[in-house]
Write an enzyme that holds these catalytic residues in place. Sequence first.
Site, PDB file in Angstrom:
ATOM      1  N   CYS A 115       0.817  -1.230   0.000  1.00  0.00           N
ATOM      2  CA  CYS A 115       0.000   0.000   0.000  1.00  0.00           C
ATOM      3  C   CYS A 115       0.844   1.271   0.000  1.00  0.00           C
ATOM      4  O   CYS A 115       0.308   2.368  -0.141  1.00  0.00           O
ATOM      5  CB  CYS A 115      -0.926   0.002   1.192  1.00  0.00           C
ATOM      6  SG  CYS A 115      -1.920  -1.472   1.243  1.00  0.00           S
ATOM      7  N   HIS A 251      -2.821   6.563   2.874  1.00  0.00           N
ATOM      8  CA  HIS A 251      -3.374   5.367   2.224  1.00  0.00           C
ATOM      9  C   HIS A 251      -4.753   5.089   2.842  1.00  0.00           C
ATOM     10  O   HIS A 251      -4.908   5.067   4.058  1.00  0.00           O
ATOM     11  CB  HIS A 251      -2.430   4.184   2.451  1.00  0.00           C
ATOM     12  CG  HIS A 251      -3.087   2.871   2.233  1.00  0.00           C
ATOM     13  ND1 HIS A 251      -3.854   2.606   1.119  1.00  0.00           N
ATOM     14  CD2 HIS A 251      -3.119   1.735   2.998  1.00  0.00           C
ATOM     15  CE1 HIS A 251      -4.318   1.371   1.206  1.00  0.00           C
ATOM     16  NE2 HIS A 251      -3.895   0.826   2.327  1.00  0.00           N
ATOM     17  N   ASN A 281     -10.361  -0.481   0.427  1.00  0.00           N
ATOM     18  CA  ASN A 281      -8.897  -0.408   0.463  1.00  0.00           C
ATOM     19  C   ASN A 281      -8.380  -0.900  -0.895  1.00  0.00           C
ATOM     20  O   ASN A 281      -8.475  -2.089  -1.195  1.00  0.00           O
ATOM     21  CB  ASN A 281      -8.377  -1.281   1.609  1.00  0.00           C
ATOM     22  CG  ASN A 281      -6.858  -1.307   1.694  1.00  0.00           C
ATOM     23  OD1 ASN A 281      -6.162  -0.948   0.734  1.00  0.00           O
ATOM     24  ND2 ASN A 281      -6.338  -1.756   2.822  1.00  0.00           N
TER      25      ASN A 281
END
Length: 326
Positions: A115, A251, A281
């Site tokens: 990420c 993120h 996500n």
Amino acid sequence: MTQSKSRITAIGTYVPAKILSNADLEKLVDTSDEWIVQRTGMRERRIAEPDQFVSDLAVEAVNDMVRRYGVEVKDADMILVATSTPDYSFPSTASRVQAKLGIQSTGALDLNAACAGFTYALQLADGLITSGIYRKVIVVGAETLSKITDYTDRTTCVLFGDGAGAVLVERDDESPAFIASISGTFGEGGIHLYKTALSERMDGQELKSGCLVQNGREIYKWAVRNIPEGMRVLLERGNMSAEEVDWFVPHSANLRMIEAICERGPVPMDRTLTSVEYRGNTSAASIPLALQLAVDEGRLHAGHHVLLYGFGGGMTYAGSLLRWTI
Ligand code: ACO
């Protein structure tokens, strides 16, 4: 720190059409819309078709960037693709993006920093340009996490989605925009978020194979403990105060986790941009997706200072302080 000589000159994104809502997930596993919203802030995620892969999403994002800003990408010197879900182990996804875009002569490289991949790739692009090696770099963060998600595991399947974001980073001696960078790693914690590759046994430890495996609690604690301090160091390196930051763009892992980071960190939640609510996500794609949403909503303008902060599997992080110039 060497004075940057580059800036972002365009942004574009793409998400697949198929929506996976909390109501859909209620039919797959023992969960509820209430639990998901309360613990994660997520309502929907986008899911790629079975025959749609990361290189396809990446190409759509680059084409969107070209449409929106009228930039030329055929003369790019390098394509960097940050992803944890490449089409193949090799050839690289970046090579497939090069071929699909028909760019005749360009370097192509995949980057795996989970990420944190997009912010790592941005730092590399700025470094390659500032050093004088290249003039124009395409940076993509793209994921098809649905392809490595176990839809019988309620602790992970509610979280992840698919998408892609691209930016163009170009040489600009007059108006460079990258101010400061930070990165760091806690490899000892890598076991808390993994997907196996060559073996189901590593370092004498039995692993679960095939799908993404996550110890959400451990990642949550690590992120909330470390990111606020990392943001302060980044601001110091950039010789900027938190008040001068218009937008914090972490993120988009989990809205509740981001709220906890903002409570402890230098920039409050009301100056934070995310893509988590309707995208889930999306790992390396989440930061460009959040930037694009804010541009489209008229919240992010040229001249704003933004603090980008990627973090995740590794466990690793990379943050960039920059001036938004488009
Ligand atoms: N629906 C209903 N109940 C659930 C669900 C669900 N989808 N998932 C877990 N539960 C239950 C658990 O079984 C547990 O029940 P129990 O108490 O009876 O055992 C209870 O909810 C609490 O479980 P926890 O795992 O402790 O829940 P937590 O509050 O920690 O939330 C979450 C879990 C949302 C995963 C959180 O830990 C998190 O977001 N962590 C960060 C994850 C993250 O950021 N990952 C991405 C990193 S980036 C990358 O590189 C991919």
